[in-house]
Design an enzyme around this catalytic site. Structure first.
Site, short mmCIF file in Angstrom:
data_model
loop_
_atom_site.label_atom_id
_atom_site.label_comp_id
_atom_site.label_asym_id
_atom_site.label_seq_id
_atom_site.Cartn_x
_atom_site.Cartn_y
_atom_site.Cartn_z
N ARG A 77 0.85 -1.20 0.00
CA ARG A 77 0.00 0.00 0.00
C ARG A 77 0.88 1.24 0.00
O ARG A 77 1.98 1.23 0.54
CB ARG A 77 -0.84 0.07 1.28
CG ARG A 77 -1.83 -1.03 1.46
CD ARG A 77 -2.39 -0.93 2.90
NE ARG A 77 -2.91 -2.21 3.32
CZ ARG A 77 -4.15 -2.61 3.09
NH1 ARG A 77 -4.99 -1.81 2.48
NH2 ARG A 77 -4.55 -3.78 3.49
N HIS A 424 -20.59 46.37 -5.38
CA HIS A 424 -21.81 46.56 -4.59
C HIS A 424 -22.50 45.22 -4.29
O HIS A 424 -22.82 44.89 -3.15
CB HIS A 424 -22.74 47.49 -5.36
CG HIS A 424 -24.02 47.80 -4.66
ND1 HIS A 424 -25.16 47.07 -4.88
CD2 HIS A 424 -24.32 48.72 -3.72
CE1 HIS A 424 -26.12 47.55 -4.11
NE2 HIS A 424 -25.63 48.56 -3.41
N ARG A 587 -20.69 55.21 10.49
CA ARG A 587 -19.94 56.02 9.52
C ARG A 587 -20.88 57.07 8.92
O ARG A 587 -21.99 56.75 8.49
CB ARG A 587 -19.39 55.13 8.41
CG ARG A 587 -18.71 55.95 7.34
CD ARG A 587 -18.08 55.10 6.29
NE ARG A 587 -19.07 54.62 5.34
CZ ARG A 587 -18.78 53.79 4.34
NH1 ARG A 587 -17.55 53.32 4.22
NH2 ARG A 587 -19.69 53.41 3.49
N GLU A 714 -8.67 55.53 4.33
CA GLU A 714 -8.99 54.88 3.06
C GLU A 714 -8.18 55.45 1.92
O GLU A 714 -8.24 54.96 0.80
CB GLU A 714 -10.47 55.08 2.72
CG GLU A 714 -11.41 54.55 3.77
CD GLU A 714 -12.84 54.78 3.37
OE1 GLU A 714 -13.45 53.88 2.78
OE2 GLU A 714 -13.36 55.89 3.65
N GLY A 735 -10.09 51.37 6.00
CA GLY A 735 -11.05 50.88 5.00
C GLY A 735 -10.25 50.33 3.83
O GLY A 735 -9.88 51.05 2.91
N THR A 736 -9.96 49.05 3.90
CA THR A 736 -9.00 48.49 2.93
C THR A 736 -9.60 48.30 1.53
O THR A 736 -8.86 48.03 0.61
CB THR A 736 -8.44 47.15 3.44
OG1 THR A 736 -9.51 46.37 3.94
CG2 THR A 736 -7.40 47.38 4.52
N ASN A 737 -10.91 48.48 1.40
CA ASN A 737 -11.46 48.40 0.04
C ASN A 737 -10.99 49.61 -0.77
O ASN A 737 -10.38 49.48 -1.82
CB ASN A 737 -13.00 48.39 0.06
CG ASN A 737 -13.55 47.24 0.86
OD1 ASN A 737 -12.89 46.22 1.02
ND2 ASN A 737 -14.76 47.41 1.37
N ASP A 738 -11.29 50.79 -0.23
CA ASP A 738 -10.85 51.99 -0.93
C ASP A 738 -9.34 52.12 -0.89
O ASP A 738 -8.72 52.57 -1.86
CB ASP A 738 -11.51 53.24 -0.32
CG ASP A 738 -12.86 53.50 -0.97
OD1 ASP A 738 -12.92 53.54 -2.21
OD2 ASP A 738 -13.86 53.64 -0.24
N CYS A 800 -11.77 47.62 8.59
CA CYS A 800 -13.18 47.36 8.35
C CYS A 800 -13.50 47.10 6.88
O CYS A 800 -14.65 47.00 6.49
CB CYS A 800 -14.06 48.48 8.90
SG CYS A 800 -13.79 50.03 8.05
C1 PEP Z 1 -13.58 50.50 2.58
O1 PEP Z 1 -13.38 51.32 1.69
O2 PEP Z 1 -12.75 49.63 2.92
C2 PEP Z 1 -14.86 50.49 3.30
C3 PEP Z 1 -15.06 49.69 4.32
O3 PEP Z 1 -15.83 51.34 2.86
P1 PEP Z 1 -16.77 51.07 1.59
O4 PEP Z 1 -16.58 49.64 1.19
O5 PEP Z 1 -18.15 51.37 2.02
O6 PEP Z 1 -16.25 52.04 0.59
MG MG Z 2 -14.64 53.04 1.55
#
Ligand code: PEP
Ligand code: MG
Length: 845
Positions: A77, A424, A587, A714, A735-738, A800
């Site tokens: 095996r 979105h 916010r 951001e 805000g790590t997205n922006d 966030c």
């Molecule tokens: C971001 O930008 O990380 C954030 C949390 O804000 P939003 O996604 O609403 O722009």
């Molecule tokens: Mg943002």
């Protein structure tokens, strides 16, 4: 023997057998031997030995065969380091030849001997000599006739007689298994499961415990838990006069435990059953794991041939880990380490049943986990109508906008053509726990014609049923079987243990009372981000909001805002009450105002009617508010500086709600956060106004107002200038997205179009909107944190953006000294477990 060659080791309690050199199976067998369990003699060949065999250098076969006596019957095996990496299939009954056939026929009967020999010839011909499998599978004769046919066929196809020497047979088997492991296909398969390119294979050579012959003989498989639920349940089958895993397929197989559905091993051979249970329980206790054992009965005596970790679903993994800890077999901290945090998604959401057939139409980005099916609808209004009829629907859009929110609430799942992890649809989908696939650009979305076409040309219309699997990012035809979500008692227990050890807080991004309730049910530490804009998209509020935007005079604007004030106050009061004194970070309004306005002519006309304005006025104003690049335009704090009445209204609503909620509940200290800051002066201006509102509310009500002001980092500039921003606030939330969007100069909404090319070509290791870019964006986080804390030691730090819930970013944030992460409500459990695992790993060192 083993003294002479360290790569060939007879497995004894003290032999030097190691997982890293001989593989997991060899090590497991040694553990069974140490427990004094009945394991047939076994020799382990090391990775090195197998590697050399593949290269044509055989070990001394005579010596290898010594432990097995004069006329050995053996099986081989695979034993890879991690059992999940697989390996070539086992070969049984090596050593069968004409002489042992005669000998076995005397001892076991002709039928049993012929069956053994036939099986071996078939398996050797196909897997070792690599002869035509169809020819050997087609042998339908059994017993002696089948054997003669197989031997004849072998001679014809191989152009030589079937080898008779056990050493020759074993040599060929070992060589063929070793070479199979080194083949390209096998290597790619195991690399896909995480094996390193140079992963080694060990082999174990074991004396056959036959399972065929006189007295009660047979074979089977046993485990003590159900693989789907992890609940205690003796599971497996036993088949008389059989070998290997035949029992799992044989129709004549017995149940193990006494069972109303049919005969069982327990009733047929009670002693063997009792021994088997005792052995398996001992394995569980001493190997500290739920084990599946392969066993053989030889004239009533149990032999254990092999033990492997029970395969399991995520749901079962949680229960198994918790039960092992509750039974005192493993410590709680180890139980925490045994569940993959992301696998919790399987428990938190409905899934397509892994056993169900999947007809994949297309793939996109797996933006929000879970699966759901429904009839296709192409607009939010249709989704609402469908929900009103109680019919599940899938909302199909090119991309979603804030106007689709109500439709998203009504839909069972969402599919979009465009967008990425922070578009979105993705953000809202995760917030609602709604399965969502975005960026399915291989499909054709003809929204106006109400037609959706798959890449293979299949066409779907409104009302056709599809399934969205947001966990795998797949669009499926029809309605496959589903597994329900299951946050059961074992899940709650594990989560409780996680909370006991983790050292970073986990908050939720929650905009609505429903989000907040979901987050609370997941025992969240607070709300880290309430995006207030979502509160303005309710139909009744949108009209007032639009009035406010269209107001020419400051009094008109104030009048509209006064109508919005009580609505916002109610929203915040509800959130505070649900969170029962846990922190809530609100916010202030972020998106550009034109996002609240209608974009087509019909919408303009409706608005003109509602506001009693000429259509041309409305169209002109909407155009005037339009921006070429709204993400970098009049949004966030820029709105707060230029149209300050909006933030004034929001601050007042927050303070009044604070007073209201504190009356009958735990005291609330609201946190107010300013979005998209890039300069210190922005914070000063907004802070002065908010302080003024606080003072006014204090004067009007006589109540003390305490609040915390924070800045959302951001923009790269805010991170770089954190040292001068921090003294004006009590927290910074990244805000790590922006921040990712602006650091890379990469649009959150459009990146989905080329992201897969970029990742495939290795330009980016991962989609940075999905996995935090710890090098670039991470450096800004570190700089911001450092400069902020240097200027203000009590500064609270958090993240966030959507990255907040992923185990990798939690690791990063812990190391950077952050106080909490905030993520979508449904990711809270994943984050809690990941945080706990990081704390445990640090403790272990
Ligand atoms: C971001 O930008 O990380 C954030 C949390 O804000 P939003 O996604 O609403 O722009
Ligand atoms: Mg943002």
């Amino acid at each position: 023997m083993q003294q002479e060659d360290p790569n060939i080791t007879l497995i004894t309690p003290t032999a030097p057998v190691e997982t890293a050199r001989h593989g997991g199976r060899a090590k497991c067998l040694q553990r069974l031997v140490r427990l004094d369990l009945p394991v047939p003699e076994t020799v382990a060949l090391s990775f090195d030995a197998v590697h050399r065999i593949a290269a044509g250098n055989m070990p001394d076969m005579e010596k290898l065969l010594v432990p097995f006596g004069e006329t050995p019957l053996l099986c081989v095996r695979p034993s890879s380091e991690d059992p999940d990496w697989g390996g070539p299939g086992a070969v049984l009954n090596i050593g069968m030849n004409d002489a042992s056939y005669v000998d076995l026929a005397d001892r076991l009967g002709q039928e049993a001997a012929a069956t053994l020999y036939l099986r071996f010839v078939q398996s050797y011909a196909v897997h070792v000599a690599r002869l035509d499998p169809d020819a050997f599978d087609e042998i339908t004769l059994t017993g002696q006739e089948g054997l003669s046919e197989a031997l004849r066929l072998y001679e014809e196809e191989a152009e030589e007689a079937f080898p008779q020497e056990p050493a020759v047979q074993l040599t060929a088997v070992l060589r063929s298994m070793a070479r199979a492991w080194e083949g390209t296909t096998a290597r790619l398969l195991r690399q896909a499961k995480g094996a390193p390119a140079d992963a080694g294979l060990g082999l174990v050579v074991q004396r056959m415990a036959l399972g065929l012959g006189q007295g009660e003989c047979g074979s089977g498989v046993i485990q003590l838990v159900d693989v789907h639920t992890g609940l205690e349940q003796i599971t497996g089958r036993y088949l008389s006069q059989s070998q290997g895993r035949d029992a799992l397929e044989g129709e004549a197989s017995l149940y193990l435990e006494s069972d109303p559905r049919g005969p069982s091993l327990e009733n047929t051979v009670p002693q063997a059953f009792a021994d088997l249970i005792a052995h398996t329980r001992l394995m569980r206790e001493k190997l500290r794991e739920e084990m599946q054992a392969e066993f053989t009965l030889e004239n009533g005596k149990i032999w254990l041939l092999d033990g492997v970790r029970v395969p399991r679903t995520a749901r079962a993994a949680v229960r198994i880990a918790v039960r092992l800890a509750e039974d005192g077999i493993i410590p709680r901290e180890e139980a925490l380490m045994r569940v993959e945090p992301r696998a919790l998604n399987e428990l938190l959401h409905r899934q397509v049943d892994p056993e169900a057939e999947r007809e994949v139409l297309a793939r996109g980005i797996a933006a929000s986990p879970g699966a759901a099916f429904g009839a296709i609808v192409f607009s939010a209004a249709e989704a609402q109508a469908s929900a009103a009829r109680g019919e599940p629907c899938v909302l199909v859009r090119r991309e979603t906008s804030p106007e689709d929110i109500r439709g998203m609430h009504a839909a069972a799942a969402v599919l979009t053509e465009r967008g990425g992890m922070t578009s979105h649809a993705a953000v809202i989908g995760r917030g609602l726990g709604l399965p969502c696939v975005v960026g399915a650009s291989d499909m054709r979305f003809q929204i106006h014609k109400k037609v959706l076409s798959a890449p293979d040309g299949r066409v779907f219309h409104k009302g056709d049923m599809i399934t969205i699997d947001g966990t795998d990012g797949e669009v499926l035809a029809g309605t496959p079987a589903m597994l329900e979500a299951a946050t059961d008692d074992a899940f709650q227990t594990l989560m409780g243990w996680a909370d006991d050890v983790r050292d970073i807080k986990v908050r939720a991004n929650a905009d609505t009372p429903d989000d907040a309730k979901t987050a609370r049910n997941f025992n969240v530490d607070g709300i880290g981000l309430c995006r207030t804009e979502h509160m303005f998209f309710e139909a009744d509020r949108l009209v007032v909001m639009r009035e406010m935007i269209f107001a020419d005079a400051s009094e008109d604007r104030r009048a509209a805002l006064e109508r919005l004030l009580p609505m916002q106050r109610t929203d915040f009061t509800r959130l505070f009450r649900i969170m029962q004194g846990k922190p809530v970070c609100i916010r202030l309004l972020d998106p550009p105002l034109h996002e609240f306005l209608p974009h087509d002519r019909a919408g303009h006309r409706e608005l003109a009617e509602a506001l009693d304005l000429p259509l041309s006025d409305v169209t002109r104003r909407v155009e005037a508010l339009g921006e070429y690049n709204p993400m970098l335009g009049m949004r966030g704090v820029r709105l707060g500086v230029t149209v300050p009445e909006i933030y004034d209204m929001q601050a007042r609503a927050i303070f009044e709600a604070t007073i209201e909620a504190s009356k009958d509940g735990a005291p609330v200290v609201p946190e107010i956060m300013i979005p998209l800051v890039s300069a210190k002066r922005e914070v000063e201006i907004v802070k002065t106004r908010i302080d003024a509102v606080a003072a006014a509310v204090h004067t009007e009500t006589g109540q003390e107002i305490d609040y915390r002001l924070g800045v959302m980092v951001e923009t790269p500039r805010a991170a770089l200038r954190a040292g001068e921003i921090a003294p004006h606030c009590s927290f910074l939330s990244f805000g790590t997205n922006d921040l990712t969007q602006m650091t890379y100069g990469l649009s959150r909404d459009d990146a989905g179009r080329f992201m897969s090319d970029y990742v495939q070509q290795g330009v980016y290791a991962e989609d940075p909107f999905h996995t935090l870019d710890s090098d670039g964006v991470g450096e800004l986080l570190e700089i911001g944190a450092q400069r902020g804390r240097d200027a203000q030691p009590d500064l609270v730090l958090s993240i966030c953006g959507e990255h907040g819930g992923s185990p990798e970013s939690i690791d990063f944030c812990r190391n950077a000294g952050f106080d909490y992460v905030s993520c979508s409500p449904f990711r809270v459990p994943v984050a809690r477990l990941a945080a706990a695992q990081l704390a445990v790993s640090d403790k272990i060192g």
